[in-house]
Design a protein around this motif. Structure first.
Motif, PDB file in Angstrom:
ATOM      1  N   ALA A   1       0.837  -1.195   0.000  1.00  0.00           N
ATOM      2  CA  ALA A   1       0.000   0.000   0.000  1.00  0.00           C
ATOM      3  C   ALA A   1       0.874   1.248   0.000  1.00  0.00           C
ATOM      4  O   ALA A   1       0.556   2.246  -0.649  1.00  0.00           O
ATOM      5  CB  ALA A   1      -0.924  -0.013   1.217  1.00  0.00           C
ATOM      6  N   LYS A   2       1.995   1.183   0.688  1.00  0.00           N
ATOM      7  CA  LYS A   2       2.914   2.317   0.762  1.00  0.00           C
ATOM      8  C   LYS A   2       3.528   2.622  -0.604  1.00  0.00           C
ATOM      9  O   LYS A   2       3.702   3.776  -0.980  1.00  0.00           O
ATOM     10  CB  LYS A   2       4.012   2.018   1.789  1.00  0.00           C
ATOM     11  CG  LYS A   2       4.997   3.124   1.991  1.00  0.00           C
ATOM     12  CD  LYS A   2       6.020   2.738   3.054  1.00  0.00           C
ATOM     13  CE  LYS A   2       7.034   3.852   3.255  1.00  0.00           C
ATOM     14  NZ  LYS A   2       8.035   3.477   4.242  1.00  0.00           N
ATOM     15  N   ASP A   3       3.858   1.575  -1.366  1.00  0.00           N
ATOM     16  CA  ASP A   3       4.489   1.749  -2.674  1.00  0.00           C
ATOM     17  C   ASP A   3       3.488   2.003  -3.792  1.00  0.00           C
ATOM     18  O   ASP A   3       3.876   2.314  -4.916  1.00  0.00           O
ATOM     19  CB  ASP A   3       5.330   0.520  -3.029  1.00  0.00           C
ATOM     20  CG  ASP A   3       6.519   0.351  -2.096  1.00  0.00           C
ATOM     21  OD1 ASP A   3       6.945   1.362  -1.505  1.00  0.00           O
ATOM     22  OD2 ASP A   3       7.002  -0.789  -1.966  1.00  0.00           O
TER      23      ASP A   3
ATOM     24  N   ILE B   1      -2.767  -5.678  -3.518  1.00  0.00           N
ATOM     25  CA  ILE B   1      -2.207  -4.638  -2.658  1.00  0.00           C
ATOM     26  C   ILE B   1      -2.103  -5.208  -1.250  1.00  0.00           C
ATOM     27  O   ILE B   1      -3.078  -5.733  -0.716  1.00  0.00           O
ATOM     28  CB  ILE B   1      -3.090  -3.380  -2.695  1.00  0.00           C
ATOM     29  CG1 ILE B   1      -3.207  -2.896  -4.144  1.00  0.00           C
ATOM     30  CG2 ILE B   1      -2.529  -2.293  -1.799  1.00  0.00           C
ATOM     31  CD1 ILE B   1      -4.338  -1.953  -4.393  1.00  0.00           C
ATOM     32  N   THR B   2      -0.905  -5.114  -0.685  1.00  0.00           N
ATOM     33  CA  THR B   2      -0.669  -5.715   0.634  1.00  0.00           C
ATOM     34  C   THR B   2      -0.288  -4.655   1.659  1.00  0.00           C
ATOM     35  O   THR B   2       0.196  -3.577   1.312  1.00  0.00           O
ATOM     36  CB  THR B   2       0.459  -6.763   0.559  1.00  0.00           C
ATOM     37  OG1 THR B   2       1.670  -6.124   0.164  1.00  0.00           O
ATOM     38  CG2 THR B   2       0.121  -7.878  -0.405  1.00  0.00           C
ATOM     39  N   GLU B   3      -0.527  -4.993   2.897  1.00  0.00           N
ATOM     40  CA  GLU B   3      -0.117  -4.150   4.025  1.00  0.00           C
ATOM     41  C   GLU B   3       0.461  -5.083   5.073  1.00  0.00           C
ATOM     42  O   GLU B   3      -0.237  -5.985   5.546  1.00  0.00           O
ATOM     43  CB  GLU B   3      -1.326  -3.389   4.555  1.00  0.00           C
ATOM     44  CG  GLU B   3      -0.983  -2.275   5.510  1.00  0.00           C
ATOM     45  CD  GLU B   3      -2.211  -1.439   5.821  1.00  0.00           C
ATOM     46  OE1 GLU B   3      -3.050  -1.910   6.631  1.00  0.00           O
ATOM     47  OE2 GLU B   3      -2.326  -0.340   5.257  1.00  0.00           O
ATOM     48  N   ASP B   4       1.709  -4.885   5.409  1.00  0.00           N
ATOM     49  CA  ASP B   4       2.424  -5.770   6.339  1.00  0.00           C
ATOM     50  C   ASP B   4       2.363  -7.224   5.885  1.00  0.00           C
ATOM     51  O   ASP B   4       2.197  -8.141   6.689  1.00  0.00           O
ATOM     52  CB  ASP B   4       1.874  -5.633   7.763  1.00  0.00           C
ATOM     53  CG  ASP B   4       2.081  -4.248   8.344  1.00  0.00           C
ATOM     54  OD1 ASP B   4       3.116  -3.627   8.034  1.00  0.00           O
ATOM     55  OD2 ASP B   4       1.214  -3.785   9.107  1.00  0.00           O
ATOM     56  N   GLY B   5       2.438  -7.435   4.574  1.00  0.00           N
ATOM     57  CA  GLY B   5       2.438  -8.770   4.011  1.00  0.00           C
ATOM     58  C   GLY B   5       1.071  -9.416   3.900  1.00  0.00           C
ATOM     59  O   GLY B   5       0.947 -10.545   3.431  1.00  0.00           O
ATOM     60  N   VAL B   6       0.020  -8.709   4.306  1.00  0.00           N
ATOM     61  CA  VAL B   6      -1.341  -9.247   4.266  1.00  0.00           C
ATOM     62  C   VAL B   6      -2.096  -8.605   3.102  1.00  0.00           C
ATOM     63  O   VAL B   6      -2.151  -7.374   3.014  1.00  0.00           O
ATOM     64  CB  VAL B   6      -2.076  -8.960   5.595  1.00  0.00           C
ATOM     65  CG1 VAL B   6      -3.501  -9.467   5.545  1.00  0.00           C
ATOM     66  CG2 VAL B   6      -1.318  -9.561   6.761  1.00  0.00           C
TER      67      VAL B   6
END
Length: 86
Positions: free
Chosen positions: A5-7, A27-32
């Motif tokens: 999500a950051k990228d 789209i992932t956040e902390d690998g999730v």
């Protein structure tokens, strides 16, 4: 394709190109995984909805006529707003 999500903001163009090409972008956040971006084929979607009876095509291409009541209401509203602004 996976993207954090950051990228996503810096890689949005690439992600959209991948989705347009038919690839799912996860789209992932902390690998999730939190979301999926995929392409849309508008023409086939409309054909599918029409085949399912959810939409019907227009009988003919035409402009929507303007109703005299709508014009009168617009003029009345403009007049009222003009008086309120004084």
């Amino acid at each position: 394709m996976d993207i954090t999500a950051k990228d996503l903001s810096s890689g949005l163009t690439e992600a959209l190109a991948s989705a347009r090409a038919g690839e799912d972008v996860v789209i992932t956040e902390d690998g999730v995984p939190i979301a999926r971006l995929s392409g849309v084929d508008g023409a086939s979607l409309l054909a599918k909805l029409e085949a399912e009876g959810l939409i019907t095509p227009p009988a003919e291409d035409r402009a929507v006529p303007r109703l005299p009541q709508a014009e009168a209401a617009k003029d009345a509203l403009s007049s009222l707003l003009g008086r309120l602004r004084r």
